[in-house]
Design an enzyme around this catalytic site. Structure first.
Site, PDB file in Angstrom:
ATOM      1  NE  ARG A   1      -4.237  -0.244  -6.093  1.00 47.10           N
ATOM      2  CZ  ARG A   1      -2.737  -0.266  -6.348  1.00 47.10           C
ATOM      3  NH1 ARG A   1      -2.094  -0.891  -7.368  1.00 47.10           N
ATOM      4  NH2 ARG A   1      -2.036  -0.181  -5.052  1.00 47.10           N
TER       5      ARG A   1
ATOM      6  CB  THR B   1       0.621   2.801  -2.593  1.00 46.88           C
ATOM      7  OG1 THR B   1      -0.759   2.972  -3.139  1.00 46.88           O
ATOM      8  CG2 THR B   1       1.488   3.719  -3.317  1.00 46.88           C
TER       9      THR B   1
ATOM     10  CG  ASN C   1      -8.349   5.102  -0.077  1.00 45.54           C
ATOM     11  OD1 ASN C   1      -9.256   4.479  -0.290  1.00 45.54           O
ATOM     12  ND2 ASN C   1      -7.348   5.333  -0.562  1.00 45.54           N
TER      13      ASN C   1
ATOM     14  CG  HIS D   1     -10.191  -1.286   0.891  1.00 46.80           C
ATOM     15  ND1 HIS D   1      -9.559  -1.836  -0.277  1.00 46.80           N
ATOM     16  CD2 HIS D   1      -8.783  -0.803   1.214  1.00 46.80           C
ATOM     17  CE1 HIS D   1      -8.401  -1.802  -0.364  1.00 46.80           C
ATOM     18  NE2 HIS D   1      -7.748  -1.006   0.611  1.00 46.80           N
TER      19      HIS D   1
ATOM     20  CD  GLU E   1      -0.951  11.285   1.371  1.00 46.64           C
ATOM     21  OE1 GLU E   1      -1.567  11.404   0.341  1.00 46.64           O
ATOM     22  OE2 GLU E   1      -1.027   9.843   1.970  1.00 46.64           O
TER      23      GLU E   1
ATOM     24  CG  HIS F   1       0.486   3.337   3.105  1.00 53.41           C
ATOM     25  ND1 HIS F   1       0.054   3.249   1.873  1.00 53.41           N
ATOM     26  CD2 HIS F   1       0.928   2.259   3.534  1.00 53.41           C
ATOM     27  CE1 HIS F   1       0.056   1.732   1.713  1.00 53.41           C
ATOM     28  NE2 HIS F   1       0.586   1.257   2.279  1.00 53.41           N
TER      29      HIS F   1
ATOM     30  CG  HIS G   1      -5.071   4.138  -6.339  1.00 50.60           C
ATOM     31  ND1 HIS G   1      -4.134   3.680  -5.644  1.00 50.60           N
ATOM     32  CD2 HIS G   1      -4.603   4.556  -7.356  1.00 50.60           C
ATOM     33  CE1 HIS G   1      -3.176   3.501  -6.486  1.00 50.60           C
ATOM     34  NE2 HIS G   1      -3.528   4.150  -7.736  1.00 50.60           N
TER      35      HIS G   1
HETATM   36  N1  PXP Z   1      -2.506   7.758   1.089  1.00 47.60           N
HETATM   37  C1  PXP Z   1      -2.007   7.265  -0.054  1.00 47.60           C
HETATM   38  C2  PXP Z   1      -1.243   8.023  -1.059  1.00 47.60           C
HETATM   39  C3  PXP Z   1      -2.081   5.739  -0.361  1.00 47.60           C
HETATM   40  O1  PXP Z   1      -1.616   5.318  -1.311  1.00 47.60           O
HETATM   41  C4  PXP Z   1      -2.912   5.321   0.630  1.00 47.60           C
HETATM   42  C5  PXP Z   1      -3.432   3.869   0.192  1.00 47.60           C
HETATM   43  O2  PXP Z   1      -4.339   3.970  -0.836  1.00 47.60           O
HETATM   44  C6  PXP Z   1      -3.396   5.943   1.874  1.00 47.60           C
HETATM   45  C7  PXP Z   1      -2.770   7.353   2.164  1.00 47.60           C
HETATM   46  C8  PXP Z   1      -4.311   5.082   2.812  1.00 47.60           C
HETATM   47  O3  PXP Z   1      -3.536   3.978   3.294  1.00 47.60           O
HETATM   48  P1  PXP Z   1      -4.251   2.901   4.222  1.00 47.60           P
HETATM   49  O4  PXP Z   1      -5.451   2.369   3.444  1.00 47.60           O
HETATM   50  O5  PXP Z   1      -3.266   1.947   4.488  1.00 47.60           O
HETATM   51  O6  PXP Z   1      -4.792   3.805   5.374  1.00 47.60           O
END
Ligand code: PXP
Length: 236
Positions: free
Chosen positions: A44, A100, A6, A9, A150, A190, A42
Site C-alpha cells: 500500500r 480494498t 494473502n 495481515h 480478478e 475478497h 499488497h
Molecule cells: N483479492 C484482492 C485483489 C484484494 O485486494 C484482497 C484484499 O487484500 C483479497 C483478494 C483478499 O481479501 P480478503 O482478505 O478479504 O480475503
C-alpha cells in the site's frame, strides 16, 4: 481450483509493535508447504502492512508465484518494475479504507490503466485487473490488452440474506462466463471465508481464489492451543 494466500495481515501484526515477528516470509513458506499456489501481498502507498523489504525477500524465497496487489501510483509501479513479481494485480486504493472496497474503474481510467499494464508487461510481469463483476468493466479490461482479471466477490460475501447472496452469486457466474468468452483468465477474491467460499469455488471458469483475512483469523485460533502449550512447557 488454485488458492492464492494473502499474508498482509501477518505484516499488520508485526507492525503493531514495530518488531520483527511474525515474519511474513516465514508465513509465506508455511502457506506454500500447506498447498498454496501463490502468495499475495499488497504494497500500500501508506505501507500499513507489507514493506519493500518484504517484497525483496518474498521474491527471492518463495517457490510458487508472488502476486503483488498494487495501485497505479507511479512510485508503486516503479517499485514493481524493480522487483518484478511473477504477477501484479492492479487494485484501487484509498488511504482511509480498511480494505480494498471496490473494483478498479477501468471504464473511466482506461488510458492510465492501459499504460501501466503495458509498462508492467514489458518488464515480464503478468498483469491482472481487480474489477467488479460487471460486463462494462470486463469489456474495458479486455480493451487494455490485459489477459487476466480478478472478480471482486465482496458484494456476494457481504450479502445480508440468502436472496441477495443468490443474486450476487449469479452476478459472478454471468461475469465469469462473459470474461471467459472474451478469452480472459478469471480469478476471484475478497471477503471469502470458511462459510461462503464453496459456492464460489464451484463456479466453472474461475481458476484461482485469493483469500487472506479469513485464513489468518483462523490460523490464530487453530494455532493458539499449541502456542499456549509450548509456553507452559517453557516456564515449568
Ligand atoms: N483479492 C484482492 C485483489 C484484494 O485486494 C484482497 C484484499 O487484500 C483479497 C483478494 C483478499 O481479501 P480478503 O482478505 O478479504 O480475503
Amino acid at each position: 481450483m488454485k488458492l492464492g494466500v494473502n499474508v498482509d495481515h501477518i505484516a499488520t501484526l508485526r507492525n503493531l509493535r514495530q518488531g520483527i515477528e511474525p515474519e511474513p516470509v516465514f508465513a509465506a513458506l508455511i502457506c506454500e508447504g500447506a498447498g498454496a499456489d501463490s502468495i499475495v501481498v499488497h504494497l500500500r502507498e501508506d505501507r500499513r502492512h507489507i514493506r519493500e523489504r518484504d517484497l525483496y525477500l518474498l521474491k527471492e524465497v518463495i517457490k510458487t508465484k508472488l502476486n503483488l496487489e498494487m495501485s497505479i501510483n507511479d512510485e508503486i509501479v516503479d517499485i514493481a518494475c524493480k522487483i518484478r513479481p511473477h504477477q501484479a494485480t492492479l487494485v484501487p486504493e484509498r488511504r482511509q479504507e480498511i480494505t480494498t472496497e471496490g473494483g478498479l474503474d477501468v471504464v473511466t481510467n482506461s488510458k492510465k490503466i492501459g499504460s501501466v499494464v503495458k509498462r508492467l508487461e514489458k518488464n515480464g510481469i503478468v498483469v491482472s485487473l481487480f474489477i467488479d463483476p460487471d460486463k462494462k468493466q470486463i469489456a474495458a479490461a479486455k480493451k487494455t490488452g490485459v489477459k487476466m482479471i480478478e472478480l471482486h466477490t465482496g458484494r456476494y460475501a457481504e450479502a445480508k440474506n440468502n436472496k441477495d447472496q443468490d443474486k450476487y452469486l449469479q452476478e459472478l457466474v454471468t461475469a465469469t462466463r462473459y470474461a471467459r468468452r472474451e478469452g480472459l483468465i478469471v480469478n476471484a477474491g475478497h471477503g471469502l471465508n470458511y462459510y461462503n467460499v464453496s459456492r464460489v469455488a464451484k463456479i466453472k471458469g474461475i481458476e484461482e481464489l485469493n483469500i487472506g483475512y479469513s485464513i489468518i483469523c483462523r490460523a490464530v485460533l487453530v494455532g493458539l492451543r499449541q502456542a499456549v502449550e509450548e509456553m507452559k512447557r517453557l516456564i515449568q
